[in-house]
Write a protein that holds these residues in place. Structure first.
Motif, mmCIF file in Angstrom:
data_model
loop_
_atom_site.group_PDB
_atom_site.id
_atom_site.type_symbol
_atom_site.label_atom_id
_atom_site.label_comp_id
_atom_site.label_asym_id
_atom_site.label_seq_id
_atom_site.Cartn_x
_atom_site.Cartn_y
_atom_site.Cartn_z
ATOM 1 N N GLY D 4 10.372 -56.677 -16.201
ATOM 2 C CA GLY D 4 10.640 -55.433 -16.912
ATOM 3 C C GLY D 4 11.979 -55.372 -17.599
ATOM 4 O O GLY D 4 12.307 -54.392 -18.255
ATOM 5 N N VAL D 5 12.786 -56.394 -17.445
ATOM 6 C CA VAL D 5 14.083 -56.392 -18.125
ATOM 7 C C VAL D 5 14.150 -57.645 -18.991
ATOM 8 O O VAL D 5 13.989 -58.754 -18.494
ATOM 9 C CB VAL D 5 15.240 -56.414 -17.112
ATOM 10 N N SER D 6 14.353 -57.451 -20.275
ATOM 11 C CA SER D 6 14.523 -58.621 -21.135
ATOM 12 C C SER D 6 15.883 -58.497 -21.807
ATOM 13 O O SER D 6 16.659 -57.594 -21.501
ATOM 14 C CB SER D 6 13.402 -58.681 -22.170
ATOM 15 N N LYS D 7 16.142 -59.386 -22.718
ATOM 16 C CA LYS D 7 17.459 -59.405 -23.376
ATOM 17 C C LYS D 7 17.746 -58.052 -24.016
ATOM 18 O O LYS D 7 18.865 -57.552 -23.978
ATOM 19 C CB LYS D 7 17.458 -60.524 -24.429
ATOM 20 N N ASP D 8 16.720 -57.467 -24.614
ATOM 21 C CA ASP D 8 17.007 -56.250 -25.370
ATOM 22 C C ASP D 8 16.137 -55.066 -24.981
ATOM 23 O O ASP D 8 16.018 -54.120 -25.724
ATOM 24 C CB ASP D 8 16.845 -56.541 -26.875
ATOM 25 N N GLU D 9 15.493 -55.123 -23.811
ATOM 26 C CA GLU D 9 14.591 -54.019 -23.479
ATOM 27 C C GLU D 9 14.505 -53.801 -21.971
ATOM 28 O O GLU D 9 14.528 -54.752 -21.201
ATOM 29 C CB GLU D 9 13.199 -54.332 -24.029
ATOM 30 N N ILE D 10 14.430 -52.541 -21.592
ATOM 31 C CA ILE D 10 14.118 -52.198 -20.198
ATOM 32 C C ILE D 10 12.837 -51.370 -20.205
ATOM 33 O O ILE D 10 12.730 -50.398 -20.958
ATOM 34 C CB ILE D 10 15.237 -51.357 -19.548
ATOM 35 N N ARG D 11 11.900 -51.787 -19.387
ATOM 36 C CA ARG D 11 10.633 -51.044 -19.358
ATOM 37 C C ARG D 11 10.633 -50.065 -18.199
ATOM 38 O O ARG D 11 10.782 -50.456 -17.045
ATOM 39 C CB ARG D 11 9.471 -52.014 -19.198
ATOM 40 N N ILE D 12 10.435 -48.806 -18.555
ATOM 41 C CA ILE D 12 10.349 -47.769 -17.530
ATOM 42 C C ILE D 12 8.918 -47.266 -17.487
ATOM 43 O O ILE D 12 8.334 -46.986 -18.531
ATOM 44 C CB ILE D 12 11.280 -46.591 -17.871
ATOM 45 N N GLY D 13 8.386 -47.168 -16.294
ATOM 46 C CA GLY D 13 7.030 -46.645 -16.182
ATOM 47 C C GLY D 13 7.040 -45.235 -15.629
ATOM 48 O O GLY D 13 7.940 -44.865 -14.865
ATOM 49 N N THR D 14 6.084 -44.446 -16.028
ATOM 50 C CA THR D 14 5.926 -43.159 -15.377
ATOM 51 C C THR D 14 4.451 -42.808 -15.349
ATOM 52 O O THR D 14 3.685 -43.185 -16.240
ATOM 53 C CB THR D 14 6.730 -42.043 -16.064
ATOM 54 N N ILE D 15 4.069 -42.113 -14.290
ATOM 55 C CA ILE D 15 2.679 -41.659 -14.190
ATOM 56 C C ILE D 15 2.711 -40.141 -14.174
ATOM 57 O O ILE D 15 3.411 -39.537 -13.360
ATOM 58 C CB ILE D 15 2.019 -42.183 -12.904
ATOM 59 N N LEU D 51 15.509 -48.735 -24.263
ATOM 60 C CA LEU D 51 14.562 -48.333 -23.223
ATOM 61 C C LEU D 51 13.169 -48.227 -23.812
ATOM 62 O O LEU D 51 12.988 -47.827 -24.966
ATOM 63 C CB LEU D 51 14.951 -46.972 -22.643
ATOM 64 N N LYS D 52 12.197 -48.602 -23.013
ATOM 65 C CA LYS D 52 10.822 -48.380 -23.452
ATOM 66 C C LYS D 52 10.066 -47.677 -22.327
ATOM 67 O O LYS D 52 10.096 -48.106 -21.175
ATOM 68 C CB LYS D 52 10.152 -49.710 -23.782
ATOM 69 N N LEU D 53 9.390 -46.549 -22.688
ATOM 70 C CA LEU D 53 8.716 -45.735 -21.681
ATOM 71 C C LEU D 53 7.217 -46.005 -21.698
ATOM 72 O O LEU D 53 6.569 -45.902 -22.741
ATOM 73 C CB LEU D 53 8.990 -44.255 -21.966
ATOM 74 N N TYR D 54 6.675 -46.391 -20.568
ATOM 75 C CA TYR D 54 5.223 -46.571 -20.439
ATOM 76 C C TYR D 54 4.659 -45.398 -19.653
ATOM 77 O O TYR D 54 5.047 -45.172 -18.515
ATOM 78 C CB TYR D 54 4.911 -47.870 -19.702
ATOM 79 N N VAL D 55 3.763 -44.647 -20.279
ATOM 80 C CA VAL D 55 3.210 -43.462 -19.627
ATOM 81 C C VAL D 55 1.752 -43.705 -19.266
ATOM 82 O O VAL D 55 0.976 -44.185 -20.081
ATOM 83 C CB VAL D 55 3.288 -42.238 -20.557
ATOM 84 N N GLU D 56 1.395 -43.367 -18.048
ATOM 85 C CA GLU D 56 -0.017 -43.415 -17.646
ATOM 86 C C GLU D 56 -0.445 -42.050 -17.137
ATOM 87 O O GLU D 56 0.371 -41.257 -16.675
ATOM 88 C CB GLU D 56 -0.224 -44.455 -16.537
ATOM 89 N N ASP D 57 -1.735 -41.826 -17.205
ATOM 90 C CA ASP D 57 -2.297 -40.532 -16.809
ATOM 91 C C ASP D 57 -3.010 -40.697 -15.466
ATOM 92 O O ASP D 57 -3.857 -41.565 -15.309
ATOM 93 C CB ASP D 57 -3.296 -40.099 -17.889
ATOM 94 N N SER D 58 -2.642 -39.879 -14.520
ATOM 95 C CA SER D 58 -3.338 -39.962 -13.238
ATOM 96 C C SER D 58 -4.360 -38.841 -13.087
ATOM 97 O O SER D 58 -5.189 -38.883 -12.181
ATOM 98 C CB SER D 58 -2.347 -39.880 -12.081
ATOM 99 N N GLY D 59 -4.278 -37.841 -13.952
ATOM 100 C CA GLY D 59 -5.193 -36.712 -13.768
ATOM 101 C C GLY D 59 -5.044 -36.075 -12.400
ATOM 102 O O GLY D 59 -5.957 -35.453 -11.909
ATOM 103 N N TYR D 60 -3.894 -36.280 -11.771
ATOM 104 C CA TYR D 60 -3.594 -35.749 -10.443
ATOM 105 C C TYR D 60 -4.569 -36.283 -9.408
ATOM 106 O O TYR D 60 -4.938 -35.587 -8.456
ATOM 107 C CB TYR D 60 -3.600 -34.215 -10.460
ATOM 108 N N ASP D 61 -5.002 -37.519 -9.589
ATOM 109 C CA ASP D 61 -5.963 -38.117 -8.671
ATOM 110 C C ASP D 61 -5.315 -39.370 -8.076
ATOM 111 O O ASP D 61 -4.915 -40.273 -8.812
ATOM 112 C CB ASP D 61 -7.220 -38.466 -9.476
ATOM 113 N N PRO D 62 -5.168 -39.414 -6.759
ATOM 114 C CA PRO D 62 -4.451 -40.538 -6.148
ATOM 115 C C PRO D 62 -5.062 -41.893 -6.489
ATOM 116 O O PRO D 62 -4.343 -42.865 -6.686
ATOM 117 C CB PRO D 62 -4.571 -40.261 -4.652
#
Ligand SMILES: Nc1ncnc2c1ncn2[C@@H]1O[C@H](COP(=O)(O)OP(=O)(O)OP(=O)(O)O)[C@@H](O)[C@H]1O
Ligand SMILES: Nc1ncnc2c1ncn2[C@@H]1O[C@H](COP(=O)(O)OP(=O)(O)OP(=O)(O)O)[C@@H](O)[C@H]1O
Ligand SMILES: [Mg+2]
Ligand SMILES: [Mg+2]
Lengths: 291, 267, 271, 366, 358
Positions: D4-15, D51-62
């Motif tokens: 998730g970390v490269s020379k010029d990018e950090i990947r942040i995930g969020t659900i 920074l790069k943001l990765y968003v996923e949808d959980s629909g509030y379902d575990p």
């Protein structure tokens, strides 16, 4: 007094269930499908009225009429586009379709920027008004629901019992093939049914809005209307109301007198007990194929 | 009255005409290129053994099945693959195979549904009385759910329902199915009466070939989805094949043969 | 006639549906090895008698006794699914087949009462299960042969013509290897030729398979050909019992059921 | 090689919940995060990395949360999971993350499980509902001279935390709950619950409710002439309460940490921020937008501190002894250490006055 | 078109109807066994979920597709299995033993739910199971001493004789074995009297009864087997998620399961697994696809629900027989090629009749 007030709020809540259950029964009687989208139609109706009032600044009554009209059109369109093509397929397919329609309706509404994910109020003229009857508190919002439920139930009942159209609707649900043989325009009637159901849903949605607010998930209350319809006997309109009342009152009393957790499971326990005792509900007739 | 022939009808026009109609259930072709004509005021019948495709012809006419090929004309109008409701409104009604009543509606409501396409309330009320006259038991059971009637009573209801539509043309699919011998005869009398009194044209499919040939003017014989023979009923009754296969008039010697069936070929 | 001749006896059967007295004090015996036919106008209560025997309805009064094997058995105390196990199979007036299964599958379901395997041996499909399956199949094939259904063996029932379904229903009933076969209008929807076949089959069933038959039928030619005895009913009541000829000449039967005029060519003259 | 970390990018995930019952909150949190990410990327970088943001949808379902976490962790190869919404969803997703050494950074849920039991990769910023109520309640009782305290709570983990907090707070004040009642998520009718509390003569009601339930309960109470002091948690601290509930909502209290960013706010910097947000996303910001925004801000600060060689270990090291100063929204000062994984357990009290939330107390210290 | 020349009745009974079957299924088996070594971890996890849901789907398929009893509360069985497994595994019971217990307990619960099924049909049964689902969910939430209530429950990773089964690869293989065994068991049942009795009940209760089928026993049995499979799936699910809470077994889960069997194709064993693939892959596909959409749409909340609904509608409209039905058509088309005739798959007009009289 306490008991009376509890009964009263139980009745009011029961009428809400009954009102939604009317929609289920209407569709069931006329097409023998169980519509899981009824709650979502209700939600759409409420949103339509909300849009009329808040976005276009219309007065309540006008917005309400327009919302009903729009929903009728929507219901007819819905039937035309998604239900008609599979008319005649096993009923279960249509049930699945209605689940799909529910998803789509919720998704579409949620996608509307700045509105879809929010909760809104519908500024009905009688908002927050109460009547006092001695110590009893009557909520005008709830009274409106009780009144509308009674009127709607009467109208629908008369339609199914006495009008040619209503009988033809039942006929086409009982034996589609024979209905075609009789020259009953099954498809057109089906469209009409969905239009009607959408109208009933819109009315329910608008009446409910002051109590539950307008939001994308307001249709889930329909899950409690199922037990109401079943307790009454799924094919019976008065049954829907009585079932709703039973559920509402049980819920209200259970919430007060029983330990925590019973209020929300009470309707389901009632429905199970009911099915054990009277498998076809209070007003459902016992049906058996004659061979 | 002398036996009528096709020629007598020259002047009257054709009510129903099928041209080269082909219908199928999925990959199974049930009728292959059927052409037939029903003229105004006549009773026509289609004979054929089990699975020959008689029911399929009637279903194709009333739009329940869309034909793959061919055309169907009713009173000069092309009704090929039209919506069944539309076809019925043009004045055609169908007594389906296997009764098909509305099981949870009362007998009276069933009859009313038969008259769905009609607007004249008085006429409907009159016709209800007429069919009650034909079948008194229906009057007795007017408020009972139709699904609870006995098989034969349901058949009476199905026929009455078709009459209620006051149609130009009635398609009858095995009307005598499950009726007592007495009623079977009565049914045919009623059919003939309706034909004579109201001038209703009738297309009849019937296993009881004897009855059918007696009641009808013109007949078609269907085998494996094809029409193999057609003629006036007078003449059909005289044909040896018809006598043998449809009227059961042949000596027992021939029949006896059939008892020794060929043993199975599979395995 | 001795007691042991009787296979099934019905005594004073009555059943009421709301205001309709569908069957009213009907008594009859079916003897071993005979073809016994119920006739009567529509709505006389013939099918209802069948439904009483197969326990779809419970009689309001009266009883039905089964003399299959051992001591007489009152059927009214049996559950509906036990009837088949006793050796009573039936067909239905309106055809009740398993529509979404093939003909062969329908026949194999008919073998249900002869099932020998337990749940777990089926889960593991043991050799015993395999043998039982093949055995069931052999019986089904014999019936298929008897009734000439080879051609339809693997067809879905839903697509069969009416007449074939009637035969399939008979075949399914035969697969249960019954002692008593109840046939509700076996010839309806069949043409003369096919009806004649049906008559032969019924005779085969009676003589070669040794199965007694209780039948409801409107086709008098078939009735006269195959029945040993006939019971005529009207309005839920028994009118008369006897040989086909006797019953057919009973004036009450003629009046209520057969109709007086016999000449069908009258139709033509009606014009 | 650090994932998730490269020379010029950090990947942040969020659900986030973008299609379920909390879709509104999920969207706002995501917008807040996106705003902060975009701001950084426009103005500069973290040690040369965008920074790069990765968003996923959980629909509030575990279950969907697990699948989403699997996608983010194993497919998108994120460096860190930030601001994941929902308790059960976090609980289900964390094992997936931890297996791959991915930090669970500042999940948006005020459950104690987000930092307790201890795990090297857990960091939480939100004062728990438990602590909020536990600390606020004794003060409330003293101020109002309450005699009988009741609670109505949502029948799930969130509501239970509030109820437990209330019990703990009462214990501190030497009292006990007079009445407790609950409802199921999505309920719309609270009449019997209110009747129950009214019959018990409660004069202070702790609300383990969110939005519609808060309004429903308070509204029903006002109608039936039942007027105790209402105290809600930060879940009830949203502008929707007074926007939807109107007049009857006046006077209720709620605990909170960050202030609601009204677009016509007095404080100029908040107003400026709020309008920027509104221009970008075409809707008013809420506290959830602020949460999302702050989470990324805090991440940036920590990542900067971790230096050019950003790895999970260096990030964890950087978080040791870090301090996040209060920001313009009034969040409390937060500190973390090798063992202390909750930034701060304090909250403030707000009250609806004339249809708007007003902060009425400073951080309540234990 | 393949013509099979049959020479014995046994051939009709055997599972593999011809050499082609043997070949293709062996190939599939090899691919599935090789998966842990060739697939990236993410995809392996997806596949594991597919297997788990396939098992659950198999159970519901038996009930809904073959016995004709629709359950809108199947998540309750899933939950029963999951909680049983969690509790037992946390107590240190060996994995296989716990698995059997989970299946058995779920089956027992299934029998209880089956009881109303003896008296009610159609929509009434649907609502009865729905109600039951709600009640069971409430029990999970309230029985805190065992289930941990709403806080949920952590599940220890499974062990067998001291070996960790918890790693993705090992656990995948465990799921694969269970899935294969379950499938075989169901296939065996379906080709023996019990399976035929189920189908008979689905098609006509009255004539099933008159063929000597004990309706009550077989309906209950169907519920029990179905619940046991759901319980097995639930047990595996509990380990795979390693955290369970009551709201994972709510009505939405039940509806998902129904969608699974319908989209897979009611009345086919293949359908259960095809449906599972759909259920698991769909959200992932949407997630992947939305990066390609313009952000206004791609980033909009609710998109997932919308697409999900649209796909569902499209399925029912264009392929009511489900994925398996579609597959059959493709196969027939390939076999007939180039002799395919138009109209071969044209949907026939069909007409519904009242379900209330059955
Ligand atoms: N729904 C169906 N699906 C498939 N094939 C069908 C279907 N209905 C009829 N067929 C086939 O079409 C052919 C003609 O059937 P049809 O019902 O028209 O015969 P019929 O002459 O009316 O026979 P019967 O005298 O038994 O009523 C038959 O071979 C039958 O197998
Ligand atoms: N379940 C029921 N409820 C009400 N009435 C019924 C029921 N079953 C039968 N009947 C009535 O009982 C009478 C006898 O019916 P049944 O079906 O036995 O007649 P049937 O002799 O078989 O006549 P058909 O030759 O027409 O088949 C009929 O009038 C019918 O309406
Ligand atoms: Mg026919
Ligand atoms: Mg009968």
């Amino acid at each position: 007094m306490q008991l009376l007030q509890l009964l009263l709020s139980g009745i009011a809540q029961g009428c809400i269930y009954g009102l939604i259950a009317l929609g289920f029964v209407l569709i069931y009687k006329a097409t023998e499908t169980v519509s899981f989208a009824q709650g979502e139609l209700m939600m759409l109706g409420a949103f339509a009225a909300f849009a009329g009032m808040s976005l276009f600044g219309l007065p309540f009554w006008l917005a309400a009429l327009l919302a009903i009209g729009a929903m009728v059109a929507f219901g007819v369109l819905l039937e035309l586009v998604v239900i008609r093509p599979i008319l005649g397929q096993p009923q279960f397919s249509i049930v699945m379709l209605t689940i799909g329609i529910g998803y789509v309706a919720r998704g579409l509404i949620t996608m509307i920027p700045a509105i879809g994910t929010e909760t809104h109020t519908l500024a009905v003229p009688y908002k927050d008004e109460i009547w006092k009857l001695g110590e009893l508190v009557l909520n005008v919002e709830q009274m409106a629901i009780i009144l509308a439920t009674a009127v709607l139930c009467g109208l629908l009942f008369a339609m199914f019992r006495y009008s040619k159209l209503g009988i033809a609707m039942q006929a086409s649900s009982q034996n589609q093939l024979a209905a075609y043989y009789m020259g009953i325009p099954v498809k057109r009637l089906n469209g009409l049914v969905w239009g009607l159901a959408a109208a009933v849903a819109a009315i329910a949605g608008m009446l409910l809005a002051p109590i539950t607010f307008v939001h994308a998930n307001m249709g889930f209350i329909g899950l409690k209307a199922f037990p109401a319809a079943v307790v009454g006997g799924f094919g019976s309109l008065p049954g829907a109301i009585v079932g709703g009342l039973v559920i509402g009152i049980v819920e209200s009393l259970a919430g007060f007198y029983l330990p925590d957790g019973f209020k929300d499971t009470a309707p389901y326990i009632v429905v199970l007990v009911m099915l054990m005792v009277k498998p076809n509900g209070l007003f459902g007739e016992k049906l058996r194929k004659k061979v | 009255m002398p036996p009528r022939t096709r020629e007598d009808h020259k002047v009257t026009d054709t009510v129903l005409q099928l041209l080269n109609v082909e219908s199928a259930y999925g990959p199974i072709k049930a009728i292959r290129g059927v052409s037939l004509k029903v003229r105004q005021g006549e009773i026509a019948t289609v004979l054929g053994s089990n699975g020959a495709g008689k029911t399929t012809i009637l279903k194709t006419i009333s739009g329940i099945i869309d034909p793959r090929k061919g055309s169907i004309e009713f009173r000069g109008q092309n009704i090929t693959a039209k919506d069944p409701a539309y076809i019925v409104q043009q004045g055609l009604s169908h007594v389906p195979e296997g009764r098909e009543v509305f099981p949870l509606l009362s007998v009276r409501d069933n009859l009313l549904m038969g008259a769905y396409t009609r607007k004249d309330r008085d006429g409907v009320a009159r016709d209800i009385e007429t069919v009650f006259g034909y079948f008194p038991i229906l009057k007795e059971r007017a408020t009972q759910d139709a699904g609870l009637l006995s098989g034969g009573q349901q058949q009476m209801l199905a026929i009455s329902r078709a009459i209620m539509a006051a149609p130009q043309l009635i398609l009858l699919d095995e009307p005598s199915l499950g009726l007592s011998p007495k009623l079977t005869k009565e049914i045919f009398e009623i059919v003939v009466r309706i034909n004579r009194e109201r001038g209703t044209t009738i297309l009849l499919v019937e296993q009881n070939a004897n009855m059918a040939l007696n009641a009808s003017d013109y007949g078609y014989v269907l085998e494996n989805g094809r029409i193999v023979m057609e003629d006036t009923c007078e003449r059909l009754r005289e044909k040896e094949d018809i006598k043998e296969f449809y009227l059961g008039l042949k000596d027992d010697g021939v029949r006896g043969e059939r008892r020794w069936k060929k043993k199975k070929t599979w395995r | 006639m001795s007691e042991s001749d009787i296979l099934l006896s019905a005594k004073d059967l009555s059943v009421r549906f709301g205001g309709v007295l569908a069957v009213n004090k009907v008594s009859f015996d079916v003897r071993r090895g005979e073809v016994f036919t119920l006739i009567g106008p529509n709505g006389a209560g013939k099918t209802t008698v069948f439904n009483l025997i197969s326990r779809i309805y419970t009689p309001t009064t009266g009883e039905i006794v089964w003399h299959g094997e051992g001591s007489p058995l009152p059927l009214t105390q049996r559950a509906p699914h036990e009837i088949a196990a006793l050796g009573i199979a039936r067909t239905f007036q309106n055809i009740e087949l398993f529509e979404h299964a093939t003909v062969l599958h329908n026949l194999l379901i008919g073998r249900h009462t002869h099932r020998k395997t337990g749940f777990w041996s089926e889960v593991f499909f043991t050799q015993a299960t395999r043998r039982a399956e093949i055995e069931a199949r052999e019986v089904a094939e014999r019936v298929i042969d008897l009734l000439d259904l080879q051609h339809h063996r693997d067809s879905m029932v839903a697509g069969l013509p009416y007449g074939v379904r009637k035969v399939v229903e008979l075949a399914r009933a035969l697969c249960t290897e019954p002692k008593l076969l109840l046939l509700d209008e076996p010839s309806s929807g069949l043409n003369v030729e096919e009806t004649a076949d049906m008559a032969f089959w019924i005779q085969d069933i009676q003589h070669e398979l040794g199965i007694s038959v209780l039948m409801v039928e409107h086709d008098m030619s078939l009735v006269s050909k195959v029945s040993d005895r006939v019971l005529a009913m009207n309005m839920g009541e028994a009118l008369s019992t006897g040989t086909p000829r006797e019953v057919q000449s009973d004036p009450r039967v003629v009046e209520a059921y057969l109709g007086t005029v016999d000449d069908v060519s009258s139709l033509r003259r009606a014009a | 090689q650090q994932q998730g970390v490269s020379k010029d990018e950090i990947r942040i995930g969020t659900i986030q919940d973008l299609s379920g019952p909390l879709a509104g909150f999920g969207k706002q949190a995501r917008n807040g995060m996106q705003l902060a990410v975009d701001e950084l990327n426009e103005q500069g970088s973290v040690q040369g990395r965008k920074l790069k943001l990765y968003v996923e949808d959980s629909g509030y379902d575990p279950k969907k949360a697990v699948l989403a976490a699997q996608k983010l962790v194993n497919q998108d190869k994120i460096f860190i999971m930030a601001g994941h919404i929902g308790t059960a969803q976090n609980m289900a997703a964390m094992p997936v993350q931890f297996e791959k050494n991915v930090i669970n950074f500042f999940p948006i849920t005020a459950a104690r499980e987000m930092y307790d039991p201890f795990h090297k990769l857990k960091y939480s910023f939100a004062a728990t509902y438990y602590d909020q109520i536990r600390l606020a309640l004794p003060k409330m009782i003293k101020d109002k001279g309450a005699k009988k305290v009741c609670t109505i709570y949502q029948d799930d983990e969130f509501g239970l935390e509030v109820q437990r907090g209330a019990e703990a707070g009462l214990k501190a004040a030497g009292m006990e709950l007079t009445e407790k009642t609950s409802y199921k998520r999505g309920a719309t009718d609270f009449s019997s619950q209110v009747a129950k509390m009214k019959a018990a003569g409660c004069d202070l009601v702790v609300l383990g409710t969110i939005i519609r339930e808060t309004i429903g309960t308070v509204g029903e109470a006002r109608k039936t002439g039942f007027n105790p002091t209402f105290l809600g948690s930060s879940a009830a601290y949203t502008d929707l309460i007074h926007k939807l509930g109107g007049k009857p909502m006046d006077g209720i209290y709620a605990t909170m940490t960050v202030q609601n960013p009204y677009t016509d706010e007095q404080a100029q910097n908040i107003r400026f921020w709020a309008n920027k947000y509104k221009t970008k996303f075409n809707e008013d910001p809420t506290v959830f937008s602020v949460y999302g925004y702050s989470i990324i801000q805090d991440f940036i600060q920590a990542a900067n501190k971790a230096g050019p060689n950003l790895t999970t270990d260096s990030f964890v090291k950087a978080m040791d002894g870090i301090t996040f100063e209060p920001d313009m929204f009034g969040s409390p000062k937060m500190t973390f250490s090798a063992t202390k994984r909750l930034g701060n357990d304090q909250s403030r009290l707000s009250q609806i006055v004339d249809g708007k939330w007003k902060v009425v107390s400073d951080y309540v210290a234990p | 078109m393949r013509f099979i020349f049959k020479t014995s009745y046994a051939q009709d009974i055997s599972l593999a109807k011809h050499g082609g079957h043997v070949f293709w299924y062996s190939l599939l088996g090899v691919a599935l066994i090789a998966a842990p070594w060739v697939l990236p971890e993410y995809w392996l996890a997806q596949l594991t979920f597919v297997l788990i849901y396939g098992i659950v789907g198999l159970g519901l398929m038996l009930l809904a597709g073959f016995t004709g009893q629709f359950s809108i509360g199947h998540a309750a069985f899933l939950g029963t299995g999951a909680y049983t497994q969690a509790v037992l595994a946390n107590m240190g019971m060996p994995f296989p033993l716990a698995l059997v217990a989970a299946a058995a307990l779920s089956a027992a619960v299934g029998v209880v739910v089956g009881l109303p099924a003896l008296r009610v049909k159609g929509i009434y049964l649907g609502i009865a199971t729905l109600a039951f689902g709600f009640i069971v969910e409430e029990v999970f939430a309230r029985w805190e001493s065992v289930t941990g209530g709403n806080s949920g429950l952590h599940v220890k990773s499974p062990t067998l004789f001291g070996t960790e089964l918890g790693s993705s690869e090992n656990f995948y293989l465990v799921c694969l074995i269970v899935a294969v065994l379950c499938t075989l068991a169901i296939l065996n049942l379906l080709r023996s009297p019990t399976g035929r009795a189920f189908v008979a009940i689905r098609d006509s209760e009255i004539s099933a009864q008159s063929m000597g089928i004990h309706l009550a026993r077989y309906k209950t049995l169907s519920f029990a087997i179905s619940a046991a499979l759901a319980g097995l799936g639930g047990a595996l699910y509990a380990h795979k998620l390693s955290f369970i809470s009551p709201d994972q077994f709510n009505i939405l889960q039940s509806i998902d399961l129904l969608l699974l069997v319908v989209i897979g194709g009611l009345g086919s064993v293949h359908g259960a697994f095809l449906g599972a693939i759909f259920l698991i892959a769909m959200p992932q596909l949407i997630a992947l696809g939305k990066d390609w959409l313009p952000p206004v749409i791609g980033q909009a909340p609710g998109l997932q629900g919308l697409v999900y609904g649209l796909v569902l509608i499209a399925f029912v409209l264009f392929e009511p027989l489900g994925l398996y039905g579609r597959w059959l058509k493709i196969r027939t088309w390939l076999q007939l090629f180039p002799f395919y005739r138009r109209g071969l798959f044209k949907r026939q007009k069909s007409f519904t009749k009242s379900d209330r009289l059955r």
